[in-house]
Design a protein around this motif. Structure first.
Motif, short mmCIF file in Angstrom:
data_model
loop_
_atom_site.label_atom_id
_atom_site.label_comp_id
_atom_site.label_asym_id
_atom_site.label_seq_id
_atom_site.Cartn_x
_atom_site.Cartn_y
_atom_site.Cartn_z
N ALA A 109 0.82 -1.22 0.00
CA ALA A 109 0.00 0.00 0.00
C ALA A 109 0.85 1.26 0.00
O ALA A 109 0.38 2.33 -0.36
CB ALA A 109 -0.93 0.01 1.21
N ASP A 154 -2.33 3.38 -0.78
CA ASP A 154 -3.31 2.83 -1.71
C ASP A 154 -4.19 1.82 -0.98
O ASP A 154 -3.75 0.73 -0.63
CB ASP A 154 -2.60 2.16 -2.88
N SER A 155 -5.45 2.18 -0.77
CA SER A 155 -6.38 1.30 -0.05
C SER A 155 -6.77 0.07 -0.86
O SER A 155 -7.46 -0.82 -0.33
CB SER A 155 -7.63 2.08 0.35
N ASN A 156 -6.34 -0.01 -2.13
CA ASN A 156 -6.60 -1.20 -2.93
C ASN A 156 -5.60 -2.32 -2.67
O ASN A 156 -5.79 -3.45 -3.13
CB ASN A 156 -6.55 -0.85 -4.43
N PRO A 201 -3.58 -5.43 -1.49
CA PRO A 201 -4.13 -6.65 -0.88
C PRO A 201 -3.78 -6.82 0.59
O PRO A 201 -4.43 -7.60 1.28
CB PRO A 201 -3.52 -7.77 -1.72
N LYS A 245 -14.97 7.54 1.61
CA LYS A 245 -15.45 6.60 0.59
C LYS A 245 -15.55 7.33 -0.74
O LYS A 245 -15.94 8.50 -0.80
CB LYS A 245 -16.82 6.03 0.96
N ASN A 289 -13.48 3.58 -6.88
CA ASN A 289 -12.19 2.90 -6.95
C ASN A 289 -11.20 3.75 -7.75
O ASN A 289 -11.53 4.25 -8.83
CB ASN A 289 -12.38 1.53 -7.61
N LYS A 290 -10.01 3.92 -7.19
CA LYS A 290 -8.90 4.69 -7.77
C LYS A 290 -9.06 6.19 -7.62
O LYS A 290 -8.22 6.96 -8.13
CB LYS A 290 -8.68 4.33 -9.25
N SER A 300 -10.53 2.79 -2.54
CA SER A 300 -10.81 1.46 -3.09
C SER A 300 -12.23 1.30 -3.62
O SER A 300 -12.55 0.30 -4.27
CB SER A 300 -10.59 0.40 -2.01
N GLY A 301 -13.10 2.23 -3.32
CA GLY A 301 -14.51 2.07 -3.66
C GLY A 301 -15.34 1.63 -2.47
O GLY A 301 -16.57 1.72 -2.49
N GLU A 302 -14.69 1.15 -1.42
CA GLU A 302 -15.36 0.81 -0.17
C GLU A 302 -15.11 1.94 0.84
O GLU A 302 -14.48 2.96 0.52
CB GLU A 302 -14.83 -0.52 0.38
N ASP A 353 -12.96 3.44 3.40
CA ASP A 353 -11.53 3.26 3.64
C ASP A 353 -11.06 4.09 4.82
O ASP A 353 -11.65 5.13 5.16
CB ASP A 353 -10.73 3.68 2.40
#
Length: 671
Positions: free
Chosen positions: A155, A174-176, A178, A247, A250-251, A285-287, A289
């Protein structure tokens, strides 16, 4: 009792295979080490285990190099260790009794190998790893080994390094990634690999004697929206992390800027006067965060620039600081003066929220554990809190640098080699201050022996005819240089100071006198006869016609700076000389001096009963009152925003005004 670790130092395969390298050299050797490889590595560890909850006490013994944050069953449990050298490396003892539960439990650790040569940690030495033992009711049930799983936290990517002094990496989070949420028990670590045992681990572990950090959530005092940006004001300078929940798509990218002041037009000054540029990114991330900064900053304001599709739910400042409990008060004679009360409050806030795991001079530009001004800051902390742990850490860690050079280093617990001639001599004063406050005779004896060794090293390396010359250390005298009153000696940094001069010799003579006072307390013979040294000092520097002291042996120039040390250390040969120095001081005022001359002058006023001069100095319009007039919520470096080209607005040194405002008998400590 020291804990004997059963666990091993572990890391990922890459870092575990590295052989440590030496980062310790004398400053004038000018050794350059390549730090381009392996740097800025965030390494994660996880271990699940089962327990029967029938126990009374659970302790985790843990350390990491350079640093760790610990989570147990998804909850933050602590971070550390305090900076230290690998040959006396700190480990922490953390009570996990209330964190553990019946059944399956999780220990998760986020570590950083910064990999830079700077003033923050002993890094750039290719040492990384984590070590831990979980001890329950006396039995070790978990130890660090290959059964821990490991991964790199992807991240965090680098957005540059802050400033000339390279104290930290600016973070793009980066909250995306893994690995986000790795600390939670339900996180899937099935693709992680077993940890590797560090092949060349050479740390000598010691229990951390100082306390661990404490944390506070600071809500914004005000929120101001301007276009697609929102400015949050937390009301004062703090040290810590920005906490945000948001929130968006995504991106989506949120730009984060932090600062300690506003520009004249009300916009945020995120390029600090201290040459740190606080500008970072957060990728959503789209969620829903949560921002997870790893490294800290010193700031008051935060500005978020948001995409139209993003929504912010919570913003706060997660302040970190050394435990602080105020145990003394403003002198009753000053209580009716609102200006002195404001100066007192300024110093208290600075001490409470500025002191970290070490005494840093500033928490932005350098984050360095500096010995000289650190002595004054640590003494102030002791007087305010009655807690000597920070002062003891300074003394212990300073003397430990004798392993690197017998005349000690200036900046401790790091891989940046710097030597300033006066600073170790101030340390000797600090040893006696500690004893006078605590009456700890055993600690005095231990440090008396080390003080003698230090003075012997100075004598052997630099003394001729009773005076110090040819110093291969920087003689700072006063800083910045524009406060030196034309001090007429070549003080070029990085060069040998050939000339014998009054400032360094006043420090040296005073240190010898201080060690002789220690010897008397310990019922030992004095270290050295003072009379021949005083004679050499007066013969070389004293101008009897002017009743003042010359700057150096090859000049007739007389400066307030040079004479301030003579006055502060009580080295004047007569009352007429004392009065001459005070007459030299009065037209200039305390604001014409800076951090290293101001302290001895205030000490001299206190010692000599110069109450009015002391009060006048504290209330000088160009000193602490200037800081307040310029909007200070923490003490500045020097006196104002524009007195230096890289001024830190959160600089601990000048918080020592609180010493002279506190309701204590300073004569018993400083005499």
């Amino acid at each position: 009792m020291e804990h004997q670790f059963q666990g091993a130092w572990i890391s990922n395969q890459e870092l575990a295979s590295l052989s440590p390298r030496n980062v310790f050299y004398r400053q004038l050797e000018r050794v350059a080490l390549d730090c381009s490889a392996h740097r800025n590595q965030h390494v994660l560890f996880r271990k699940t285990f089962s327990l029967n909850r029938h126990f009374s006490c659970a302790k985790l013994y843990i350390s990491a190099d350079d640093y760790y944050k610990l989570y147990v069953n998804g909850k933050f449990a602590g971070q550390g260790p305090a900076p230290s050298y690998h040959f006396r490396y700190n480990y922490n003892e953390i009570d996990l009794t209330d964190f553990l539960k019946d059944g399956e439990n999780l220990i998760a650790v986020h570590t950083l190998y910064q990999g830079l040569i700077n003033r923050v940690w002993q890094s750039g030495d290719l040492r990384h790893g984590m070590i831990c033992d979980l001890v329950i009711d006396g039995d070790t049930v978990v130890s660090s080994d290959e059964n821990f799983c490991v991964a790199s936290h992807t991240a965090y990517s680098e957005l540059g390094v802050t400033g000339k002094h390279q104290t930290q990496f600016l973070e793009r989070y980066d909250s995306n990634a893994p690995e986000v949420g790795f600390e939670q028990p339900d996180f899937d670590d099935s693709c992680w690999v077993p940890a590797s045992i560090c092949r060349f681990a050479d740390h000598t572990l010691l229990p951390q004697k100082s306390k661990m950090l404490t944390f506070e959530t600071i809500p914004p005092r005000s929120i101001r929206k301007c276009g697609d940006s929102v400015l949050y004001d937390f009301g004062a300078n703090y040290v810590g992390y920005l906490s945000i929940t948001a929130k968006g798509n995504n991106k989506d990218r949120i730009q984060i800027r932090c600062g300690q002041e506003l520009n004249n037009d009300g916009t945020l000054r995120f390029e600090l006067r201290a040459n740190c540029k606080y500008e970072e990114d957060w990728i959503l991330s789209g969620e829903t965060d949560r921002l997870d900064w790893f490294d800290y900053k010193a700031f008051r304001y935060a500005e978020l620039t948001l995409p139209a599709t993003a929504e912010v739910f919570e913003v706060s400042l997660h302040a970190r600081h050394y435990p602080f409990s105020l145990q003394t008060h403003l002198k009753s004679e000053y209580a009716d003066n609102p200006e002195l009360l404001r100066i007192w409050d300024l110093c208290i806030h600075t001490q409470k929220y500025g002191v970290q795991e070490v005494i840093q001079d500033c928490m932005d530009r350098e984050k360095g554990f500096y010995l000289g001004d650190g002595c004054y800051t640590a003494l102030t902390n002791l007087i305010l809190t009655s807690d000597d742990s920070m002062l003891r850490k300074l003394i212990d860690d300073a003397f430990s640098t004798s392993r690197i050079t017998d005349t000690l280093l200036t900046c401790m617990d790091c891989s940046f080699m710097q030597e300033i001639a006066e600073f170790p001599l101030i340390l000797i004063d600090t040893v006696l201050w500690h004893y006078r406050y605590t009456n700890d005779i055993n600690y005095l004896k231990e440090n008396y022996d080390q003080s003698v060794k230090l003075l012997q090293a100075y004598r052997r390396s630099y003394e001729t005819d009773g005076l110090l010359r040819n110093l291969d250390k920087w003689c700072v005298v006063e800083w910045p240089a524009n406060f030196r009153h034309g001090y007429d000696v070549d003080l070029s940094q990085g060069e040998i100071c050939r000339e014998s001069h009054v400032a360094i010799n006043a420090y040296y003579l005073h240190a010898i006198q201080t060690v002789n006072k220690m010897a008397k307390i310990l019922d030992q013979p004095i270290y050295r006869e003072e009379a021949p040294l005083l004679e050499a000092f007066y013969k070389t520097f004293y101008n009897p016609a002017r009743l003042l002291f010359r700057d150096g042996e090859h000049t007739e120039h007389v400066s307030l700076v040079g004479n301030s040390f003579v006055y502060g250390f009580g080295l004047y040969p007569s009352e007429d000389c004392r009065q001459a120095i005070l007459s030299l001081f009065d037209p200039h005022g305390i604001n014409s001096l800076s951090m290293f001359c101001t302290f001895p002058m205030l000490c001299g006023f206190s010692r000599d009963g110069e109450k009015e001069r002391l009060r006048t100095a504290l209330l000088n319009d160009g000193a602490w009152k200037r800081m307040l007039r310029e909007g200070a919520t923490s003490t500045f470096e020097s006196w104002g925003m524009d007195t230096k080209w890289n001024t830190s607005l959160f600089h601990l040194t000048m918080s020592y005004a609180a010493l002279f405002l506190a309701d204590i008998d300073l004569k018993q400590i400083l005499a």
